[in-house]
Design a protein around this motif. Sequence first.
Motif: not given
Length: 232
Positions: A79, A81, A84, A164-165, A167-169, A172, A220, A227-228
Amino acid sequence: MADVVTIVPQQQDNVKNIYTILKRDILNLTIPPGAVISEGEICSRFSVSRTPVRSVFQRLSDIGLIEIVPYKETRVRLINLHQIKQMIYMRIAIESKVVRDFIDLNDSLLMEKLRYFLRKQIVLLDTDFTPQDFYNEDSAFHRIWFSAMDMDFLWRKIQHAQVHYTRFRMLDIVGVQNFRAIVKEHEKIFSIIEHKKKDEVEPFFTKHFNGGIRRLGKRIYTEYAGYFEKDA
Protein backbone atom coordinates in the motif's frame (compact mmCIF):
# COMPACT_ATOMS: atom_id res chain seq x y z
CA MET A 1 5.93 -11.81 -34.74
CA ALA A 2 5.05 -12.92 -31.21
CA ASP A 3 2.57 -15.75 -30.84
CA VAL A 4 -0.96 -14.60 -30.06
CA VAL A 5 -2.61 -16.45 -27.18
CA THR A 6 -6.23 -17.19 -27.99
CA ILE A 7 -8.64 -17.58 -25.08
CA VAL A 8 -11.73 -19.64 -25.86
CA PRO A 9 -15.17 -18.73 -24.39
CA GLN A 10 -14.85 -21.17 -21.46
CA GLN A 11 -11.46 -19.68 -20.60
CA GLN A 12 -12.93 -16.19 -20.86
CA ASP A 13 -15.49 -17.15 -18.23
CA ASN A 14 -12.71 -18.57 -16.08
CA VAL A 15 -10.70 -15.37 -16.43
CA LYS A 16 -13.68 -13.25 -15.41
CA ASN A 17 -14.55 -15.39 -12.41
CA ILE A 18 -10.99 -15.82 -11.15
CA TYR A 19 -10.28 -12.12 -11.64
CA THR A 20 -13.38 -11.15 -9.66
CA ILE A 21 -12.52 -13.48 -6.79
CA LEU A 22 -8.82 -12.59 -6.57
CA LYS A 23 -9.53 -8.86 -6.84
CA ARG A 24 -12.05 -9.17 -4.00
CA ASP A 25 -9.62 -11.18 -1.87
CA ILE A 26 -6.85 -8.62 -2.38
CA LEU A 27 -9.07 -5.61 -1.71
CA ASN A 28 -10.54 -7.07 1.47
CA LEU A 29 -7.05 -8.18 2.64
CA THR A 30 -7.82 -11.91 2.59
CA ILE A 31 -4.67 -11.92 0.46
CA PRO A 32 -2.58 -9.29 2.27
CA PRO A 33 -0.20 -6.71 0.82
CA GLY A 34 3.18 -8.23 0.07
CA ALA A 35 1.85 -11.80 -0.25
CA VAL A 36 3.38 -13.93 -2.99
CA ILE A 37 0.81 -15.44 -5.37
CA SER A 38 1.82 -18.62 -7.15
CA GLU A 39 0.54 -19.38 -10.62
CA GLY A 40 0.50 -23.06 -9.73
CA GLU A 41 -1.49 -22.52 -6.53
CA ILE A 42 -4.11 -20.47 -8.37
CA CYS A 43 -4.32 -23.12 -11.10
CA SER A 44 -4.92 -25.76 -8.45
CA ARG A 45 -7.39 -23.62 -6.51
CA PHE A 46 -9.61 -23.04 -9.55
CA SER A 47 -8.76 -26.23 -11.50
CA VAL A 48 -7.66 -24.33 -14.60
CA SER A 49 -4.61 -24.18 -16.85
CA ARG A 50 -1.95 -21.48 -16.66
CA THR A 51 -3.30 -19.54 -19.66
CA PRO A 52 -6.36 -17.99 -17.94
CA VAL A 53 -4.38 -17.46 -14.72
CA ARG A 54 -1.71 -15.50 -16.58
CA SER A 55 -4.45 -13.38 -18.17
CA VAL A 56 -5.92 -12.69 -14.70
CA PHE A 57 -2.51 -11.77 -13.31
CA GLN A 58 -1.99 -9.31 -16.15
CA ARG A 59 -5.36 -7.65 -15.47
CA LEU A 60 -4.60 -7.39 -11.76
CA SER A 61 -1.20 -5.91 -12.62
CA ASP A 62 -2.80 -3.38 -14.98
CA ILE A 63 -4.93 -1.95 -12.14
CA GLY A 64 -2.00 -1.84 -9.74
CA LEU A 65 -2.93 -4.66 -7.37
CA ILE A 66 -0.07 -7.05 -8.10
CA GLU A 67 3.50 -6.83 -9.33
CA ILE A 68 4.78 -9.43 -11.77
CA VAL A 69 8.53 -10.04 -11.80
CA PRO A 70 9.21 -12.31 -14.83
CA TYR A 71 10.82 -15.65 -13.99
CA LYS A 72 10.83 -14.77 -10.30
CA GLU A 73 7.53 -14.13 -8.50
CA THR A 74 4.18 -12.42 -8.50
CA ARG A 75 3.45 -10.41 -5.38
CA VAL A 76 0.53 -8.31 -4.11
CA ARG A 77 1.59 -4.68 -4.22
CA LEU A 78 2.24 -2.92 -0.96
CA ILE A 79 0.00 0.00 0.00
CA ASN A 80 1.32 3.42 -0.96
CA LEU A 81 0.56 5.76 1.97
CA HIS A 82 1.46 8.84 -0.07
CA GLN A 83 -1.17 7.92 -2.66
CA ILE A 84 -3.69 7.31 0.14
CA LYS A 85 -3.17 10.82 1.50
CA GLN A 86 -3.70 12.25 -1.99
CA MET A 87 -6.83 10.14 -2.42
CA ILE A 88 -8.15 11.45 0.88
CA TYR A 89 -7.44 15.00 -0.27
CA MET A 90 -9.36 14.36 -3.49
CA ARG A 91 -12.30 12.71 -1.70
CA ILE A 92 -12.59 15.65 0.71
CA ALA A 93 -12.57 18.20 -2.12
CA ILE A 94 -15.02 16.35 -4.39
CA GLU A 95 -17.39 14.88 -1.82
CA SER A 96 -17.69 18.13 0.16
CA LYS A 97 -18.86 19.87 -3.00
CA VAL A 98 -21.30 17.06 -3.86
CA VAL A 99 -22.80 17.06 -0.36
CA ARG A 100 -23.22 20.85 -0.32
CA ASP A 101 -25.10 20.56 -3.61
CA PHE A 102 -27.07 17.64 -2.16
CA ILE A 103 -28.15 19.87 0.74
CA ASP A 104 -29.49 22.41 -1.75
CA LEU A 105 -31.84 19.76 -3.17
CA ASN A 106 -33.83 19.87 0.07
CA ASP A 107 -35.52 16.59 -0.85
CA SER A 108 -37.38 14.89 2.01
CA LEU A 109 -37.55 11.53 0.22
CA LEU A 110 -33.79 11.50 -0.22
CA MET A 111 -33.36 12.31 3.45
CA GLU A 112 -35.52 9.32 4.30
CA LYS A 113 -33.32 7.18 2.05
CA LEU A 114 -30.25 8.48 3.84
CA ARG A 115 -31.87 7.78 7.20
CA TYR A 116 -32.70 4.23 6.05
CA PHE A 117 -29.13 3.47 5.02
CA LEU A 118 -27.83 4.92 8.26
CA ARG A 119 -30.26 2.73 10.18
CA LYS A 120 -29.02 -0.32 8.26
CA GLN A 121 -25.52 0.35 9.57
CA ILE A 122 -26.77 0.67 13.15
CA VAL A 123 -28.74 -2.57 12.90
CA LEU A 124 -25.75 -4.32 11.30
CA LEU A 125 -23.67 -3.68 14.42
CA ASP A 126 -25.95 -6.01 16.40
CA THR A 127 -25.56 -8.90 13.96
CA ASP A 128 -22.84 -11.42 13.17
CA PHE A 129 -21.48 -9.28 10.33
CA THR A 130 -18.18 -9.39 8.47
CA PRO A 131 -15.85 -6.44 7.80
CA GLN A 132 -16.84 -6.74 4.12
CA ASP A 133 -20.51 -6.34 5.10
CA PHE A 134 -19.67 -3.16 6.97
CA TYR A 135 -17.52 -1.84 4.13
CA ASN A 136 -20.38 -2.38 1.69
CA GLU A 137 -22.84 -0.47 3.90
CA ASP A 138 -20.31 2.31 4.41
CA SER A 139 -19.84 2.68 0.64
CA ALA A 140 -23.60 2.53 -0.02
CA PHE A 141 -24.14 5.41 2.42
CA HIS A 142 -21.59 7.64 0.70
CA ARG A 143 -22.89 6.77 -2.74
CA ILE A 144 -26.36 8.19 -2.01
CA TRP A 145 -25.46 11.84 -2.62
CA PHE A 146 -23.51 11.01 -5.77
CA SER A 147 -26.51 9.16 -7.20
CA ALA A 148 -28.91 11.91 -6.09
CA MET A 149 -26.79 14.47 -7.94
CA ASP A 150 -26.66 12.21 -11.05
CA MET A 151 -22.93 11.70 -10.56
CA ASP A 152 -22.70 7.91 -10.64
CA PHE A 153 -20.02 8.20 -13.32
CA LEU A 154 -17.89 10.28 -10.96
CA TRP A 155 -18.51 7.79 -8.14
CA ARG A 156 -17.34 4.91 -10.36
CA LYS A 157 -14.25 6.85 -11.39
CA ILE A 158 -13.39 7.46 -7.73
CA GLN A 159 -13.87 3.78 -6.90
CA HIS A 160 -11.71 2.73 -9.85
CA ALA A 161 -8.94 5.15 -8.87
CA GLN A 162 -8.65 4.23 -5.22
CA VAL A 163 -6.98 0.81 -5.32
CA HIS A 164 -4.65 1.59 -2.41
CA TYR A 165 -7.26 3.58 -0.50
CA THR A 166 -9.79 0.75 -0.64
CA ARG A 167 -7.31 -1.60 0.99
CA PHE A 168 -6.40 1.04 3.54
CA ARG A 169 -10.06 1.46 4.45
CA MET A 170 -10.35 -2.30 4.86
CA LEU A 171 -7.25 -2.28 7.08
CA ASP A 172 -8.92 0.37 9.23
CA ILE A 173 -12.11 -1.70 9.42
CA VAL A 174 -10.39 -5.07 9.98
CA GLY A 175 -7.49 -3.90 12.12
CA VAL A 176 -9.20 -1.39 14.38
CA GLN A 177 -12.75 -2.74 14.28
CA ASN A 178 -14.08 0.47 15.79
CA PHE A 179 -17.26 0.19 13.77
CA ARG A 180 -19.35 2.26 16.14
CA ALA A 181 -16.98 5.21 15.80
CA ILE A 182 -17.45 5.19 12.02
CA VAL A 183 -21.24 4.94 12.36
CA LYS A 184 -21.18 7.84 14.83
CA GLU A 185 -19.40 9.91 12.20
CA HIS A 186 -22.06 8.94 9.67
CA GLU A 187 -24.71 10.06 12.13
CA LYS A 188 -22.91 13.41 12.35
CA ILE A 189 -22.86 13.69 8.55
CA PHE A 190 -26.59 13.00 8.50
CA SER A 191 -27.17 15.72 11.11
CA ILE A 192 -25.09 18.24 9.14
CA ILE A 193 -27.14 17.51 6.01
CA GLU A 194 -30.46 17.46 7.86
CA HIS A 195 -29.81 20.85 9.47
CA LYS A 196 -28.28 22.26 6.26
CA LYS A 197 -25.00 23.28 7.92
CA LYS A 198 -23.08 23.67 4.68
CA ASP A 199 -20.19 25.44 6.40
CA GLU A 200 -19.54 22.30 8.49
CA VAL A 201 -19.38 19.88 5.57
CA GLU A 202 -15.74 20.24 4.53
CA PRO A 203 -14.28 20.48 8.08
CA PHE A 204 -16.11 17.34 9.16
CA PHE A 205 -15.32 15.44 5.96
CA THR A 206 -11.66 16.31 6.55
CA LYS A 207 -11.95 14.62 9.95
CA HIS A 208 -14.01 11.72 8.61
CA PHE A 209 -11.76 10.78 5.70
CA ASN A 210 -8.62 11.08 7.81
CA GLY A 211 -10.21 8.84 10.44
CA GLY A 212 -8.40 5.71 9.28
CA ILE A 213 -4.99 7.33 9.66
CA ARG A 214 -6.02 8.62 13.08
CA ARG A 215 -7.41 5.27 14.27
CA LEU A 216 -4.54 3.14 13.00
CA GLY A 217 -1.99 5.62 14.31
CA LYS A 218 1.45 4.16 15.05
CA ARG A 219 0.30 0.70 13.97
CA ILE A 220 0.90 1.84 10.38
CA TYR A 221 4.63 1.96 11.22
CA THR A 222 4.76 -1.01 13.61
CA GLU A 223 2.23 -3.85 13.43
CA TYR A 224 1.26 -3.18 9.80
CA ALA A 225 4.57 -1.78 8.57
CA GLY A 226 4.99 -4.73 6.23
CA TYR A 227 1.84 -3.72 4.37
CA PHE A 228 3.22 -0.36 3.26
CA GLU A 229 5.84 0.83 0.80
CA LYS A 230 8.87 2.00 2.75
CA ASP A 231 9.57 5.12 0.73
CA ALA A 232 5.94 6.34 0.57
